[in-house]
Design an enzyme around this catalytic site. Structure first.
Site, mmCIF file in Angstrom:
data_model
loop_
_atom_site.group_PDB
_atom_site.id
_atom_site.type_symbol
_atom_site.label_atom_id
_atom_site.label_comp_id
_atom_site.label_asym_id
_atom_site.label_seq_id
_atom_site.Cartn_x
_atom_site.Cartn_y
_atom_site.Cartn_z
ATOM 1 N N ARG A 8 9.268 4.645 -1.800
ATOM 2 C CA ARG A 8 9.773 4.537 -3.171
ATOM 3 C C ARG A 8 8.622 4.499 -4.171
ATOM 4 O O ARG A 8 8.798 4.860 -5.325
ATOM 5 C CB ARG A 8 10.593 3.241 -3.337
ATOM 6 N N ARG A 16 -1.470 6.887 -6.690
ATOM 7 C CA ARG A 16 -2.039 7.912 -7.578
ATOM 8 C C ARG A 16 -3.554 7.809 -7.655
ATOM 9 O O ARG A 16 -4.103 6.706 -7.719
ATOM 10 C CB ARG A 16 -1.456 7.765 -8.987
ATOM 11 N N ARG A 68 20.050 -9.047 1.440
ATOM 12 C CA ARG A 68 19.193 -9.987 0.729
ATOM 13 C C ARG A 68 19.896 -10.348 -0.577
ATOM 14 O O ARG A 68 20.504 -9.478 -1.231
ATOM 15 C CB ARG A 68 17.821 -9.357 0.395
ATOM 16 N N ARG A 104 8.445 -11.913 -8.314
ATOM 17 C CA ARG A 104 8.041 -11.386 -9.625
ATOM 18 C C ARG A 104 8.632 -12.227 -10.743
ATOM 19 O O ARG A 104 9.576 -12.993 -10.537
ATOM 20 C CB ARG A 104 8.454 -9.918 -9.780
ATOM 21 N N GLU A 149 11.885 -14.629 -9.944
ATOM 22 C CA GLU A 149 12.800 -14.024 -8.975
ATOM 23 C C GLU A 149 12.439 -14.418 -7.540
ATOM 24 O O GLU A 149 11.310 -14.221 -7.097
ATOM 25 C CB GLU A 149 12.737 -12.505 -9.155
ATOM 26 N N TYR A 171 20.359 1.397 -0.170
ATOM 27 C CA TYR A 171 19.468 0.878 -1.221
ATOM 28 C C TYR A 171 19.311 2.004 -2.239
ATOM 29 O O TYR A 171 18.483 2.880 -2.068
ATOM 30 C CB TYR A 171 18.141 0.538 -0.543
ATOM 31 N N ASP A 174 19.009 3.557 -6.228
ATOM 32 C CA ASP A 174 18.735 3.384 -7.651
ATOM 33 C C ASP A 174 19.964 3.844 -8.449
ATOM 34 O O ASP A 174 20.844 4.515 -7.919
ATOM 35 C CB ASP A 174 17.507 4.204 -8.043
HETATM 36 N N1 UDP Z 1 6.536 -3.792 -2.735
HETATM 37 C C1 UDP Z 1 5.446 -4.553 -2.410
HETATM 38 N N2 UDP Z 1 4.614 -4.985 -3.411
HETATM 39 C C2 UDP Z 1 4.852 -4.716 -4.704
HETATM 40 C C3 UDP Z 1 5.973 -3.937 -5.041
HETATM 41 C C4 UDP Z 1 6.816 -3.497 -4.030
HETATM 42 O O1 UDP Z 1 5.206 -4.845 -1.241
HETATM 43 O O2 UDP Z 1 4.067 -5.152 -5.554
HETATM 44 C C5 UDP Z 1 7.410 -3.320 -1.636
HETATM 45 C C6 UDP Z 1 8.517 -4.328 -1.307
HETATM 46 O O3 UDP Z 1 8.767 -4.278 0.071
HETATM 47 C C7 UDP Z 1 9.670 -3.783 -2.100
HETATM 48 C C8 UDP Z 1 9.469 -2.275 -1.977
HETATM 49 O O4 UDP Z 1 8.054 -2.110 -1.987
HETATM 50 O O5 UDP Z 1 10.906 -4.193 -1.560
HETATM 51 C C9 UDP Z 1 10.101 -1.433 -3.056
HETATM 52 O O6 UDP Z 1 9.608 -1.841 -4.314
HETATM 53 P P1 UDP Z 1 10.425 -1.616 -5.674
HETATM 54 O O7 UDP Z 1 9.518 -1.988 -6.778
HETATM 55 O O8 UDP Z 1 11.004 -0.260 -5.649
HETATM 56 O O9 UDP Z 1 11.565 -2.735 -5.492
HETATM 57 P P2 UDP Z 1 12.866 -3.081 -6.380
HETATM 58 O O10 UDP Z 1 12.452 -3.089 -7.826
HETATM 59 O O11 UDP Z 1 13.899 -2.060 -6.021
HETATM 60 O O12 UDP Z 1 13.212 -4.455 -5.887
#
Ligand code: UDP
Length: 373
Positions: free
Chosen positions: A175, A179, A251, A281, A302, A350, A352
């Site tokens: 996902r 870069r 979850r 976060r 969160e 899962y 979007d």
């Molecule tokens: N992830 C991580 N560190 C980060 C951001 C994401 O390990 O700083 C991993 C984590 O397993 C997460 C997945 O990447 O569930 C997908 O991240 P995304 O930001 O897409 O999660 P969402 O916003 O859908 O919860």
């Protein structure tokens, strides 16, 4: 096309709103039962009475897509304001830029790499013996190497999923882009924005049609399916079958809400990647609407945990070893005549928001096509 049908729906989130509208415009009657007191599912937004901030009640939702038809559809119901998601990460006592980009790499390793140098350096860190990564961990070790993986992904992922990243599928990490330039836009899609008046108003407008009736605080029971010509079910797949095969794992999230003056953290999303920090976060909701001004600020800390029977399911948990329980439910669903399962909960995916809308359009068109045939 055949004469008007009476269609029942479970859930008034994005999936059923899109399907209901498509069918209503074709002259069918729709009755939606939504157990919550509001529409829009988990993308529900509500203006906070005290501060005036538009709050993403069930956590941050940023609209982004490459699908032009989906983008046109949402813009039909809502003015989308320009918004670019730029995520920051607090890890090991420093603040970094996400997704992993040239700034992250240079800052983390104390370098001044050019794009080509950074690419060569990361490749030298990568485990090139992994040719076809299956797991989250393999994907990380192959494309970013152990050091970045352990700083940014291992701890966060353990907190988010409570599963060893060796058992999570590579698709979760895919996902996120990596870069070798300074582009820190979290998403790589052509279209990105935020609904000027929030997602709930957008969904209300989709549902605002004389052929659509929405009952809030009301459940469509599987036993009632026979009252309708067809049912679209966006509730949990296992709940439709009374959890007869067992409970599909999810979850859930807990949000610890707090307020502050002015600007609390300076950005919409700050990830906390160290495993010692219990939350994943902090989101500061006013930054999701940069065109608005508010003196006070509303933030969510969160936390992720296993979803219990009375919790709200957020993320389906897929493991690399496969899922016999899910297969058992999918086999039952495939045999179902009068019911189409849709959405994140109904299909246990899962997804979007844009993918949800695309899947809903595909589902309703398949349904209409099958009827016409
Ligand atoms: N992830 C991580 N560190 C980060 C951001 C994401 O390990 O700083 C991993 C984590 O397993 C997460 C997945 O990447 O569930 C997908 O991240 P995304 O930001 O897409 O999660 P969402 O916003 O859908 O919860």
């Amino acid at each position: 096309m055949s004469e008007s049908m009476h269609i029942g729906m479970a859930g008034a989130g994005l999936s059923c709103a899109v399907i209901a509208r498509e069918l209503a415009e074709r002259g069918h009657r729709i009755t939606i039962h939504e157990t919550r007191p509001h529409v829009a599912g988990n993308c529900h937004t509500e203006r906070d009475a005290g501060s005036g901030v538009m709050v993403h009640v069930y956590g941050p939702h940023i609209f982004h897509t490459d699908d032009e038809e989906v983008w046109t559809l949402v813009n039909r119901y809502m003015d989308f304001k320009p918004y670019v998601n730029r995520v920051k990460a607090t890890a090991r006592g420093q603040v970094f830029s996400l997704p992993i980009n040239l700034h992250t790499i240079n800052q983390f390793f104390g370098k001044t790499f050019s794009p080509a140098e950074a690419r060569a350096f990361i490749e030298s860190q990568a485990d090139t013996t992994i040719t076809d990564p299956q797991s989250f961990e393999e994907q990380a070790l192959r494309f970013i190497g152990r050091e970045l993986y352990e700083a940014f992904f291992k701890g966060y992922t353990l907190k988010q999923w409570e599963v060893d990243p060796k058992r999570l599928p590579a698709s979760i990490l895919k996902r996120l882009p990596v870069r070798f330039n300074y582009n820190d836009n979290y998403f790589a899609h052509r279209f990105q924005g935020m609904p000027a008046e929030g997602y709930t108003v957008m969904v209300q407008r989709m549902l605002d049609h004389p052929n659509i009736v929405v009952h809030l605080g009301s459940a469509l029971r599987p036993a009632d399916v026979g009252q309708y010509d067809h049912v679209f079910w966006s509730g949990p797949l296992d709940a439709f079958y009374g959890h007869a095969e067992g409970r599909l794992p999810y979850r859930t999230l807990d949000f610890e809400r707090f307020e502050g003056e002015g600007d609390v953290q300076g950005c919409a999303v700050m990830n906390y990647n160290d495993v010692e920090v219990p939350y994943t976060r902090i989101t500061e909701h006013k930054h999701f609407a940069p065109w608005e001004e508010h003196a006070r600020s509303v933030c969510y800390r969160e936390f992720s945990r296993r979803c219990g029977e009375n919790d709200i399911p957020y993320y389906p948990v897929h493991l690399t070893e496969g899922d016999q329980l899910l297969q058992a439910y999918q086999a039952r669903a495939a045999r179902e005549q009068g019911v189409t399962f849709v959405g994140r909960l109904g299909t246990y995916r899962y997804m979007d928001m844009d993918v949800t809308i695309r899947a809903a359009l595909d589902a309703v068109r398949a349904f209409i096509g099958a009827r016409a045939a």
